[in-house]
Design a protein around this motif. Structure first.
Motif, short mmCIF file in Angstrom:
data_model
loop_
_atom_site.label_atom_id
_atom_site.label_comp_id
_atom_site.label_asym_id
_atom_site.label_seq_id
_atom_site.Cartn_x
_atom_site.Cartn_y
_atom_site.Cartn_z
N GLU A 1 -0.12 -4.94 10.73
CA GLU A 1 -1.54 -5.22 10.48
C GLU A 1 -1.83 -6.72 10.49
N VAL A 2 -0.88 -7.51 9.99
CA VAL A 2 -1.09 -8.97 9.99
C VAL A 2 -1.33 -9.46 11.41
N MET B 1 0.90 3.69 3.19
CA MET B 1 1.01 3.16 4.53
C MET B 1 2.47 2.87 4.83
N MET C 1 6.45 -9.59 6.09
CA MET C 1 5.01 -9.56 6.35
C MET C 1 4.44 -10.98 6.34
N ASN D 1 0.84 -1.19 0.00
CA ASN D 1 0.00 0.00 0.00
C ASN D 1 0.88 1.24 0.00
N GLN E 1 2.06 -1.81 7.81
CA GLN E 1 1.61 -2.90 6.95
C GLN E 1 1.98 -4.26 7.54
N ILE E 2 3.15 -4.31 8.15
CA ILE E 2 3.55 -5.59 8.76
C ILE E 2 2.74 -5.84 10.04
#
Lengths: 278, 543, 338
Positions: free
Chosen positions: B119-120, B111, B171, B108, B116-117
């Motif tokens: 978020e997982v 972001m 990620m 993204n 982003q990492i």
């Protein structure tokens, strides 16, 4: 052909085509159906619709036939819409093509010029232009063209810019074709469909602009137009709703039809272009 | 290696129908294979083989218009195809993860990397922000990214291609999934970066004991990392087995064909090219790109071509090899004056073309032609093949009738039907289009041909055919070729001399034997070490 | 200071300075361009510039004409006239309205707040509603809600603004008597404090909605298209592969990426909004500069007409400038691109 098949699959686009067909026929046949000038008083004033079968859309405060006004108004709307768009497209394509193909200084200069025209409020400028040069069909058409070319120029510039770096254009340079030849035979044919789509949507916008101008009293005094009819009906809103409702519906339907056609063209033309990546 | 009894993943008779009106009925048809924990399974095939389709089906990421019509995908014994979307969401990211081909578009743009990492972990129930933060730092460190403390606050556009792919891998690893699916994860990367990423994936797989499904088109990559291989052709599994067996003793004719087409250094019969006339003499060529800058700040300056000199003789092929950003394509464009040159000389048959104006150079253009990279973008979609082939001669004063006769001859020469003359480029495959592109260049009887990555967009079997055509034509017409490529294997296969470019300079040049066997420059050494499948000889496999 | 030096060395500050400098120069050039355009128009108009400026009413007044000639140096060479005109504009002198017997600047400044209130409200209304509807339509693509939203958007996109204005007066004021049809405040009521605010708000509803509907249609279509485009991008697939639920994907990944181009477009439409205000204010007798422009048209009061044109252009330029600056903070990629 394939294109027509794809276009015909879009019902909205077909409805648009049908409505526009009716409007065009009406515009051409106006003098045949209504031999008397739409400015002429032909009946009792302020007849509501369908009270007198001779005037299905009623009459205005001077006894003029609303139906005749609608028919003659179609001529003005279409005429100004098409011609001003044609002028705007010619200006826009020329400027955009030169800027996109030659790049560098030429591009900078032409794009600053385009941005200038895009920034200043278009409708306010059209009002000023028409007011200063007196409202005639020529000044109105030119004023609309002057305020509507910038998006075309930007679009064409973008297309030319991206197509110029495409390998088939590079190949044309390598085999020794001249600049103008490359612009006309290699790039322009590949940029034509977005130009057509934009142009068709511009006709719709031009019709809206024209009606707005004549609503403000900036219409050609010799030609009956839908915007003028609504402007004249403004003070009679309480007494005669039909005077403003019907011309408004006419504008709405015409503009809607052209927008539908534009979208149909867009849908029908785009897969062709995307097909390359498929 | 002893494979455990129940596989981690079992694909059973999976079929996915294509929408009607396409060239075949099924995207994949009746395919079955197993993936065990602790192994790397390579799914290999050409474009359109359906190799990525199964990967997406496993993750439940197929587009709406594609729905499996039969078969099962058993992950730890549970059928993923019948699972509810919300349950599938639980599995995705936690027990199975995926890495994609294009690392820039897969992230993204708005972001930060850390978010982003994180978020997982967040969507899978890790509520503590501090724990997530610490884990992000660990992960970035683990995948070998420099200065993780600062890098985690960067936006993706700031990172290089390799760094982005490492972020993607971080990620995917966040929750230590049992299954990692990698869909062509190194295809968009340079070869040295590819080698590092392959290394990383192998190292992680060993350390975590994951099952890795690795989708690729490159047999060299397969040779480097696969434990087992599944070969796919047009939606069907044609062969599968241990990597060792499939690579060295392929049974199915399709596999054999593919392996035979893998570019590989050939034993060269030393050609007497050195005796041909001197066609091109390039001296101290320079090209600088400037960008940005303004009233207060200075522009960024990149020396794309920095003081390059070389010569080329009739009938000789010079390979220009380099990674993206090395300036190899700019060099080609400079030679053909497709871009302004900032300094130096390009002597074509003894006279310098650099000072010539565009108009003065145009009559000379016919002697120097180019074959482009993208078979789809290099032909005008609105012109027939005939028009494309005759435009050049006509622009150079040949009558249309003569040009047409010549064009039909050329079509035969490059191995196309003469009926192609009246058809549009869209009606041809990539390989056929590239033949048209070659015919266009030859229509002007050039003495020099610049081929810029001319086969890199093609599937390996088509690639081999086009390379063969080029070599064949060179023998017949005795033209000089500059072959620009990122693939050392291809250069080694067809070039008489190789020039290695790095940051705008030629760091090493010489015959392929010399460059390969005794590379002098550190960069050349790195480049050669990074060649995928270096220790595997595909020629021996299909003797 | 060392921190500042480091920043300087990184070129970040210099780049930002460059950016600000460029945008300011551009904004000033556009305004200057409009001034020159006005000047050219006065001279290209049929008839003597002095009588054009005086307007139909003032043209009979010889003394006024003579005063205009002197003021604009009409007997001087053209470049001198332009210089005189520019100097005047720079000092805030946009000429004199013979009709209203006041300087044009005073007239405009008097009316500007009403227009800013109306256009501001319409802008917020249309942007919020448009984005909301666009998101719903994209999220439930192919549903009945989607068709209803998109069909209405298509219709409102094709409807002349002044006609919607009239029709809403006809329905909501004349027939239903829910909302006041004219003016900004109830005449003679002399409300103060909150009562006055409520009164203005009551008057504001119809003009805002009419002016806003066209733009709502534009933003709805744009938002939906932009959402669908972003939803097809690779990083959305990545988010799905991470196990992020659909609603959260839309909220966190799609929305922000999809809305940026809508904002860009909306700020580019600031000029259009002003054009719409002319029509809306005319119908609703809203005491803003749009209405002023219409009155000037009726009275052929050219100094006012040109003055309004210049001021609206300046306001639009200002809006664009502000969005450009805001963007630098919202989209991290811009800094690298510039």
């Amino acid at each position: 052909m394939n294109f027509f098949k794809r276009y015909a699959r879009n019902y909205g686009a077909l409805i648009g085509l049908a409505i526009l067909f009716v409007v065009v026929v009406l515009a051409f046949a106006a003098p045949l159906i209504f031999p008397v000038s739409p400015w002429q008083s032909v009946g009792d004033p302020l007849l509501p619709p369908s009270e007198d079968p001779a005037f299905p859309f009623g009459t205005d405060m001077l006894g003029r036939d609303i139906a005749a006004g609608l028919a003659y108004g179609a001529r003005v709307s279409l005429l100004i819409g098409v011609i001003s768009t044609a002028v705007a497209v010619v200006i826009g394509v020329s400027i955009g093509a030169l800027a996109g193909f030659y790049g560098g200084r030429v591009d900078d200069l032409l794009m600053r010029f385009t941005e200038f025209f895009q920034t200043i409020p278009a409708f306010a400028m059209a009002v000023v232009l028409v007011a200063i040069f007196n409202p005639t069909i020529v000044s109105i058409t030119l004023a609309i063209a002057v305020v509507s070319w910038p998006p075309v120029a930007r679009l064409v510039r973008g297309e030319f810019l991206s197509l110029r770096s495409r390998e088939f254009v590079q190949a044309a340079v390598v085999i020794g074709q001249s600049g103008p030849r490359i612009m006309f035979t290699q790039i322009l044919p590949n940029a034509i469909s977005p130009i057509i789509v934009t142009a068709s949507l511009m006709v719709a916008t031009a019709i809206l602009t024209e009606s707005s101008l004549s609503f403000l009293g900036l219409g050609d005094r010799n030609m009956m137009s839908w915007g003028f009819m609504i402007g004249a009906a403004r003070t009679m809103l309480r007494e005669a709703w039909w005077m403003s409702v019907f011309p408004g519906v006419a504008i709405l339907l015409t503009v809607l039809a052209i927008n539908l056609i534009g979208e149909g063209l867009n849908d029908a033309m785009n897969p062709h272009l995307r097909g390359r990546k498929g | 290696m002893n494979a455990p009894r129940t596989p981690l993943l079992r694909v059973e008779n999976l079929s996915i129908p294509l929408p009607t009106g396409l060239d075949r009925e099924f995207a994949v048809e009746n395919i079955s294979y197993d993936l065990h924990a602790g192994e790397i399974l390579c799914i290999v095939g050409e474009s359109g083989s359906g190799k990525s389709m199964t990967a997406n089906a496993i993750m439940g990421l197929l587009p709406d218009y594609l729905n499996p019509s039969g078969g099962k995908i058993l992950f730890r014994g549970k059928d993923l195809l019948t699972m509810r979307e919300s349950d599938l969401e639980q599995e995705r990211g936690r027990s199975m993860a995926m890495v994609f081909q294009e690392p820039l578009s897969a992230l993204n743009p708005l972001m930060k990397v850390r978010d982003q990492i994180a978020e997982v972990m967040e969507v899978h129930g890790e509520r503590n922000a501090e724990t997530r933060d610490r884990r992000v730092l660990d992960l970035l460190e683990y995948v070998g990214l420099p200065d993780p403390a600062n890098l985690r606050d960067a936006y993706p556009f700031r990172l290089s291609g390799g760094q982005r792919q490492r972020v993607m891998i971080a990620m995917a690893l966040a929750l230590e999934p049992a299954l990692l699916i990698a869909d062509e994860p190194t295809t968009a990367l340079d070869v040295t970066t590819q080698a590092q990423i392959l290394d990383l994936i192998r190292r992680i797989q060993k350390a975590k004991g994951m099952g890795v499904m690795f989708v690729t088109h490159d047999f060299g990559v397969v040779a480097d990392i696969a434990d087992r291989v599944v070969v796919m052709e047009r939606g069907i599994v044609v062969e599968q087995g241990l990597a060792e067996d499939v690579l060295n003793r392929p049974k199915h004719p399709y596999t054999r064909r593919l392996i035979a087409a893998v570019p590989h250094r050939e034993a060269h019969d030393a050609k007497a090219a050195a005796e041909g006339d001197l066609i091109l003499d390039v001296r101290n060529l320079r090209k600088t790109y400037r960008s940005g800058g303004g009233f207060f700040s200075r522009p960024r300056v990149v020396n794309a071509v920095n003081d390059i000199s070389f010569t080329l003789r009739r009938g000789e092929t010079l390979g220009v090899v380099g990674e993206s950003g090395s300036g190899k394509s700019t060099l080609g464009r400079c030679l053909l004056k497709l871009t302004e040159v900032d300094g130096g000389q390009v002597l074509f048959r003894g006279s310098d073309v650099v000072p010539l104006s565009a108009g003065a150079f145009r009559p000379l253009r016919r002697h120097m032609q180019m074959v482009f990279q993208d078979p789809f973008a290099s032909l005008n979609p609105r012109q027939t093949v005939g028009r494309i082939l005759t435009d050049g001669p006509v622009a150079n004063g040949v009558s249309y009738a003569d040009a047409e006769i010549k064009a039909r001859e050329l079509l035969a020469l490059v191995g196309l039907e003469t009926s192609a003359f009246d058809r549009y480029p869209q009606e041809f495959s990539g390989g056929q289009r590239q033949r048209v592109g070659i015919a266009r260049a030859l229509a002007l009887d050039p003495e020099l041909l610049v081929a810029d990555e001319s086969v890199s967009a093609l599937d390996v079997s088509v690639q081999a055919q086009v390379l063969e055509l080029l070599q064949d034509l060179q023998r017949k017409l005795n033209i000089a070729i500059i072959f620009i490529t990122h693939d050392l294997r291809i250069a080694a296969q067809i070039c008489d001399r190789i020039a290695v470019m790095y940051r705008g300079e030629i760091v090493e040049s010489g015959p392929p034997e010399q460059v390969f066997d005794a590379p002098q420059h550190a960069y050349t050494q790195r480049l050669i070490a990074a060649i995928p499948g270096l220790h595997w000889n595909p020629r021996l496999a299909v003797l | 200071m060392p921190a500042l030096l480091t920043l300087c060395r990184q070129g970040k500050i210099l780049k930002t300075l460059d950016f600000l400098f460029q945008r300011f120069v551009k904004a000033i050039l556009v305004v200057l361009g409009v001034v020159i355009l006005n000047f050219v128009l006065i001279h290209m108009a049929p008839g003597d510039p002095a009588s054009v400026l005086a307007g139909e009413a003032g043209a009979g007044d010889a003394k006024f004409i003579a005063q205009l000639r002197a003021q604009f140096g009409l007997d001087q060479p053209l470049y001198w006239q332009l210089w005189t005109y520019l100097k005047g504009v720079l000092t805030g002198d946009l000429g004199y309205s013979y009709r209203n017997q006041v300087p044009v600047m005073t007239l405009i400044l008097d009316r500007l707040p009403a227009t800013l209130l109306l256009t501001g409200c319409a802008f917020v209304f249309s942007l919020v509603l448009g984005i909301l509807l666009g998101v719903i339509a994209a999220y439930r693509r192919g549903s009945i809600a989607d068709s209803v939203v998109m069909t209405s958007a298509l219709v409102f996109y094709a409807t002349p603004l002044f006609w919607i204005a009239l029709m809403s007066v006809l329905v909501f004021s004349l027939h239903l008597d829910w909302l006041p049809p004219f003016d900004m405040e109830s005449i003679g009521a002399n409300y103060t404090g909150w009562a006055r605010v409520a009164d203005i708000a009551h008057h504001l509803v119809l003009p805002t909605v009419t002016l806003g509907l066209f733009f709502t249609a534009v933003y709805t279509r744009l938002t939906r298209a932009s959402m669908l485009e972003v939803m097809a991008l690779d990083f959305v697939k990545t988010a799905r592969a991470k196990g992020v639920p659909k609603a959260q994907i839309i909220r966190r990944h799609v929305l922000r990426n999809a809305i940026l181009p809508v904002f860009t477009f909306a700020s580019m439409q600031a000029g259009q909004l002003v054009g719409g205000a002319v029509l809306t204010e005319t119908v609703f007798a809203w005491p803003g500069i749009g209405r002023l422009m219409f009155d000037a048209l009726l009275q052929r009061d050219y100094p006012v007409l040109l003055g309004v044109f210049l001021v609206t252009a300046a306001v639009v330029v200002l809006v664009n400038l502000i969005t450009d600056l805001l963007y630098r903070f919202v989209d991290p990629r811009i800094e690298a691109a510039s």
